[in-house]
Structures are given as structure tokens and as C-alpha cells.
Design an enzyme around this catalytic site. Structure first.
Site, short mmCIF file in Angstrom:
data_model
loop_
_atom_site.label_atom_id
_atom_site.label_comp_id
_atom_site.label_asym_id
_atom_site.label_seq_id
_atom_site.Cartn_x
_atom_site.Cartn_y
_atom_site.Cartn_z
N ASP A 15 0.83 -1.21 0.00
CA ASP A 15 0.00 0.00 0.00
C ASP A 15 0.86 1.25 0.00
OD1 ASP A 15 0.95 -0.46 2.60
OD2 ASP A 15 -0.97 -0.08 3.58
N ASP A 49 6.97 3.82 3.53
CA ASP A 49 7.31 5.01 4.33
C ASP A 49 8.81 5.00 4.57
OD1 ASP A 49 7.31 7.16 5.98
OD2 ASP A 49 6.26 6.21 7.63
N VAL A 54 -1.62 9.33 5.76
CA VAL A 54 -2.82 9.28 4.93
C VAL A 54 -3.65 8.03 5.21
CG1 VAL A 54 -1.86 10.66 3.03
CG2 VAL A 54 -1.52 8.17 3.05
N ASP A 97 -5.34 2.59 6.76
CA ASP A 97 -6.15 2.86 7.95
C ASP A 97 -5.44 3.79 8.93
OD1 ASP A 97 -4.11 0.89 8.73
OD2 ASP A 97 -5.21 0.77 10.61
N ARG A 117 -10.40 2.49 5.90
CA ARG A 117 -9.90 1.68 4.79
C ARG A 117 -10.85 1.71 3.60
NH1 ARG A 117 -5.63 -1.42 6.77
NH2 ARG A 117 -5.81 -2.19 8.89
#
Ligand code: IMP
Ligand code: MG
Length: 188
Positions: free
Chosen positions: A110, A113, A163, A169, A175
Site C-alpha cells: 500500500d 514510508d 494518509v 487505515d 480503509r
């Protein structure tokens, strides 16, 4: 009438900020990524590995945009740390069902980071005999990860803000938003 209308009560939540990637933009880019993967893996049957739970939405849309006999599996990892930061220490909570030996593996993430979750996954999966191992990340947060060259496919590069939506989530919420927006609530 916008298709976001049913989500109006969520949009108006004081916890949510600006839209970072809208629904149409997401759908368009996912289709592009699917077409690119279809070209790159022509004649092969890639195994898509989604990292639960955040990658669930991206995975289902991406898989439907790839015109190849794909197979799908999921892994769940948990990182020790608080809700909005990764500690880098990752534990496999649900392992794969499908054997990776000789497979063309594409990890579907997803968001990258720090990149620590991904580094751990790459190391772990690389040791399992896959023929190839690439990464498709929907979002990459700008400026934080050291090893960008490990990302074969990237959907969007986004500013350094937390975000939610489209699978991502905060404390298991949001979600189901069809777009990605900033989370402005209290982190802890
Ligand atoms: P990393 O190990 O620092 O790259 O963090 C990656 C994981 O942290 C992602 O797979 C997400 O589950 C979670 N994460 C990082 N940033 C966000 C965010 O902005 N919203 C929701 N989850 C995030
Ligand atoms: Mg998460």
C-alpha cells in the site's frame, strides 16, 4: 453529483483533511500499472503477494487490470511500534500458502514510508527460491526511504503526511474510503 456523496459524513469528519489522490486518479493509475505489468510479464504467470491489510484494495483493483494468469496470495506482518510509525522490527503474522520456488513474485504494498517493512519482506522472500522478485507500491512517501531503486512499480509519490483510505487505515478505520486523504486526528 459526485461518487463520493455516500462518504460525505466521513469526509466531514474533523479527523480527515485534504484529498491527496482522488478516486478517478487512483483508478486511472492502477490501470496503467496493470498494463505495464501485463507487458513486462507477458507469457508468464506472476504471483502477486499482497501485504495485509493495507494492500487489500489496491490488490483487487490491480489484479483485475493485469491481463495474465496471475495468482494471488497474502501475507500479514505486524511491526512493533505505535499506530503511525514503523519501528522496523517486523513479525510475520500470516505466512504465504503458495510455494515461491521458481515463481515470478511481485510484492504489492500500500505505502512505503521508511521502507523498513519492505526491506524485511524482500530479504525474507528472496531466501525462498523465487525466480524473480519485484515490488509494486501504490504510494511512496517522499524523502524518507534509503533504497528507492528496489521499487519496480510506483503509483504515486506523496508528501510526508499520514494518509488513510483505499485500504490504508488509522486504527483500522477509513480503509473503505475510495480515495486517499490526509489524517489530521490525534495519533496516540
Ligand atoms: P515502513 O516500514 O515505514 O515503510 O511502513 C510501511 C507500513 O506502514 C505500510 O505498509 C503501512 O501499513 C504503514 N503506513 C505507513 N505510512 C502510513 C500512512 O500514511 N497511512 C497508513 N498506514 C501507513
Ligand atoms: Mg497499517
Amino acid at each position: 453529483m459526485s461518487s463520493d456523496a455516500p462518504f460525505q459524513h466521513l469526509i466531514e469528519s474533523p479527523e480527515l483533511g485534504e484529498v491527496v489522490v482522488g478516486e478517478a486518479e487512483l483508478q486511472g493509475r492502477v490501470r496503467e500499472l496493470g498494463a505495464e505489468i501485463t507487458r513486462d510479464y507477458a507469457g508468464r504467470a506472476p504471483l502477486l503477494i499482497g501485504v495485509l491489510k493495507g494492500a487489500m484494495t489496491f490488490m483487487t483493483d490491480l489484479a483485475r487490470s493485469i491481463a495474465l494468469p496471475v495468482e494471488i496470495d497474502f501475507m500479514a506482518v505486524s511491526s512493533y511500534g505505535n499506530a503511525t510509525r514503523t519501528s522496523g522490527v517486523v513479525r510475520i503474522v500470516k505466512d504465504l500458502d503458495i510455494d515461491l520456488t521458481g515463481r515470478d513474485v511481485l510484492i504489492v504494498e500500500d505505502i512505503v514510508d521508511s521502507g523498513l517493512t519492505l526491506s524485511y519482506l524482500r530479504r525474507t522472500l528472496a531466501a525462498r527460491g523465487a525466480k524473480s522478485l519485484e515490488v509494486c507500491a501504490l504510494l511512496v512517501r517522499e524523502g524518507l526511504q534509503k533504497t528507492d531503486d528496489e521499487l519496480r512499480y510506483v503509483g504515486f509519490r506523496i508528501p510526508p503526511k499520514f494518509v488513510v483510505g483505499y485500504g490504508l487505515d488509522f486504527a483500522e478505520r477509513y480503509r473503505n474510503l475510495p480515495y486517499v486523504c490526509t489524517f489530521e486526528g490525534e495519533a496516540d
